[in-house]
Design an enzyme around this catalytic site. Structure first.
Site, PDB file in Angstrom:
ATOM      1  N   ASN A   8      -1.911   1.584   5.309  1.00  0.00           N
ATOM      2  CA  ASN A   8      -2.291   1.598   4.195  1.00  0.00           C
ATOM      3  C   ASN A   8      -3.661   0.585   4.561  1.00  0.00           C
ATOM      4  O   ASN A   8      -3.699  -0.038   5.299  1.00  0.00           O
ATOM      5  CB  ASN A   8      -1.246  -0.317   4.216  1.00  0.00           C
ATOM      6  CG  ASN A   8      -1.701  -1.063   2.577  1.00  0.00           C
ATOM      7  OD1 ASN A   8      -2.920  -0.426   1.934  1.00  0.00           O
ATOM      8  ND2 ASN A   8      -1.053  -1.522   2.130  1.00  0.00           N
ATOM      9  N   ARG A  92      -0.669   4.326   0.867  1.00  0.00           N
ATOM     10  CA  ARG A  92      -0.965   3.807   0.043  1.00  0.00           C
ATOM     11  C   ARG A  92      -2.252   3.936  -0.550  1.00  0.00           C
ATOM     12  O   ARG A  92      -2.613   3.938  -0.497  1.00  0.00           O
ATOM     13  CB  ARG A  92      -0.572   2.351   0.080  1.00  0.00           C
ATOM     14  CG  ARG A  92      -0.752   1.075  -1.089  1.00  0.00           C
ATOM     15  CD  ARG A  92      -0.991   0.101  -0.972  1.00  0.00           C
ATOM     16  NE  ARG A  92      -1.144  -1.577  -1.889  1.00  0.00           N
ATOM     17  CZ  ARG A  92      -2.021  -1.961  -1.997  1.00  0.00           C
ATOM     18  NH1 ARG A  92      -2.261  -2.580  -0.611  1.00  0.00           N
ATOM     19  NH2 ARG A  92      -1.862  -2.777  -2.675  1.00  0.00           N
ATOM     20  N   ARG A 240     -10.569 -12.546  -7.101  1.00  0.00           N
ATOM     21  CA  ARG A 240     -10.499 -11.754  -8.327  1.00  0.00           C
ATOM     22  C   ARG A 240      -9.896 -12.473  -9.705  1.00  0.00           C
ATOM     23  O   ARG A 240      -9.046 -13.615  -9.424  1.00  0.00           O
ATOM     24  CB  ARG A 240      -9.740 -10.709  -8.435  1.00  0.00           C
ATOM     25  CG  ARG A 240     -10.490  -9.566  -7.397  1.00  0.00           C
ATOM     26  CD  ARG A 240      -9.004  -8.327  -7.367  1.00  0.00           C
ATOM     27  NE  ARG A 240      -8.302  -8.341  -6.126  1.00  0.00           N
ATOM     28  CZ  ARG A 240      -7.590  -7.417  -5.933  1.00  0.00           C
ATOM     29  NH1 ARG A 240      -6.998  -6.959  -6.756  1.00  0.00           N
ATOM     30  NH2 ARG A 240      -6.731  -8.142  -4.753  1.00  0.00           N
ATOM     31  N   GLU A 378       6.633  -3.183   0.656  1.00  0.00           N
ATOM     32  CA  GLU A 378       5.989  -1.559   0.660  1.00  0.00           C
ATOM     33  C   GLU A 378       6.069  -0.262   1.375  1.00  0.00           C
ATOM     34  O   GLU A 378       6.322   0.589   1.163  1.00  0.00           O
ATOM     35  CB  GLU A 378       4.287  -2.251   0.088  1.00  0.00           C
ATOM     36  CG  GLU A 378       4.435  -3.018  -0.794  1.00  0.00           C
ATOM     37  CD  GLU A 378       3.369  -3.810  -0.396  1.00  0.00           C
ATOM     38  OE1 GLU A 378       1.906  -3.520  -2.084  1.00  0.00           O
ATOM     39  OE2 GLU A 378       2.534  -4.133   0.040  1.00  0.00           O
TER      40      GLU A 378
END
Length: 404
Positions: A8, A92, A240, A378
């Site tokens: 990742n 990923r 963000r 994940e």
């Protein structure tokens, strides 16, 4: 034992894990590692499954300038020190665009197609692809599998998938993709064991971390998401902006003289909790601060999560369970409590003691909506997809050889 390496890669760090493949096809986590400080003060730290530190090594500045070199360095350490030679590598990849609705083995053609989506996920996509490109060049025979954060949401209905724009733009791929799909897919796979009473019902999962989003699940499938075309939409995040009037973007360009590149950097790196607080993008630092701007950032985050919960509950036409996951969702009892207080109207009532202890079930027995705290995984999801795709290819090859 055969192993699968999961990578990742981000802009300044590469996280990786190694999973052993059991005889029954199950996967067992063996190693967790990270190379961070890429381009500045590189540090490799690896632990075994029991938490024992296997290596903690720093490197001179400039010796590891990018993520490709970082993963190559970590891979060399795995090969030389632990004699690990993975049979496949799972990655990923944040954006699969309209082309990919499931994991895929990567070749040069796939890599070229994925590079088209760099502008849609500039904080992630180029760094996700860099180690794939490097390994493809150096070790072309090692199978590499791209697992997409958008894939889990690709079954959305047309109403959830579209923007109110001309059809030809939708056909070109301008649509609501949703992200954090690997996390949501893992939670959906874990719910039948953790909460069988609600696993097939109407569930909202709140993936709250530096990147944050929410997903509505019905019978374990994604039906709506807070994120859309890019990872800028929806909830405010560490840096963000989250949901914003497109007119703000036009104003920044026409009135403030910002270029498209300037606006991109601003919305991705200078907004969110960092922009609101002027202090930090880290929820832990904000919770520890007495500055009223930190309190504003936390309150705004909580408010927006509560708003999107209502939106997703409407998409589901009701709600049976709410699941908190990811860094903030799993670890901030304060944020969970504040969100729950704004959702009393939905019938949510949490147990203060269970919440403070980060228990798995934190709702009261009389709560009409069950509330859970579940760690996401994940990396395990990527390992599962990689092994599944590898097994399918091996079985297909065996069938072909027998037929020949």
């Amino acid at each position: 034992m055969d192993t699968i390496l999961v990578a990742n890669a981000g802009s300044s760090s590469v996280k990786f894990q190694v999973f052993g493949i059991e005889q029954d096809g199950g996967l067992r986590r063996q190693i967790k590692g990270q190379m961070d400080g890429i381009g500045s003060r590189p540090r490799l730290r690896v632990t075994a499954a029991d938490g024992a530190v296997l290596v903690d090594r720093t490197y001179e500045s400039g010796t590891i300038p990018d993520v490709a070199v970082a993963l190559a360095t970590a891979g060399a350490w795995l090969r030389d020190e632990l004699k690990i030679h993975p049979v496949a590598i799972g990655h990923r990849v944040v954006h699969g665009g309209p082309d990919y609705d499931r994991p895929v083995r990567v070749d040069q053609n796939v890599l070229t197609r994925l590079e088209r989506y760099v502008s849609l996920a500039p904080l992630h996509q180029p760094y996700n692809l860099a180690p794939i490109r490097s390994i493809l060049a150096r070790f072309p025979d090692i199978p590499q599998v791209a697992c997409f954060d958008t894939a889990f949401h690709r079954g959305h209905g047309e109403l959830a998938d579209r923007y109110a724009i001309p059809n030809h733009l939708y056909a070109e791929g301008i649509r609501r993709y949703g992200f954090h799909g690997l996390s949501y897919e893992y939670i959906a796979s874990a719910l039948p064991q953790v909460a069988p009473d609600v696993a097939s019902k109407r569930v909202i999962v709140a993936h709250l971390g530096s990147g944050a989003s929410m997903c509505a699940l019905n019978d374990g499938r994604s039906v709506e998401s807070s994120l859309g075309f890019t990872a800028l939409d929806g909830l405010p995040m560490g840096t963000r902006c989250g949901q914003i009037d497109p007119g703000v973007v036009l104003y920044l360009i026409s009135e403030k003289g910002m270029s498209a590149a300037d606006v991109q950097t601003f919305l991705y790196k200078e907004c969110g909790l960092k922009g609101l607080s002027g202090i930090s993008n880290d929820m832990r630092q904000l919770e520890a601060s007495n500055d009223p701007r930190a309190a504003l950032a936390i309150d705004y985050f909580v408010y927006r999560v509560s708003l999107f919960t209502g939106m997703l509950a409407a998409a589901l036409q009701g709600l049976d369970a709410l699941v908190f996951t990811a860094g903030v969702g799993e670890n901030s009892s304060r944020v969970r409590r504040a969100i729950a207080e704004k959702l009393v109207w939905l019938g949510i009532s949490i147990d203060a003691e269970a919440n403070a202890k980060h228990a798995r079930l934190i709702s009261r027995s009389e709560s009409r909506v069950a509330v859970y705290v579940l760690p996401t995984d994940e990396e395990l999801m990527i390992a599962r997809h990689t092994w599944s795709l590898l097994s399918e290819n091996q079985n297909s090859s065996s069938r072909y050889e027998r037929a020949s």
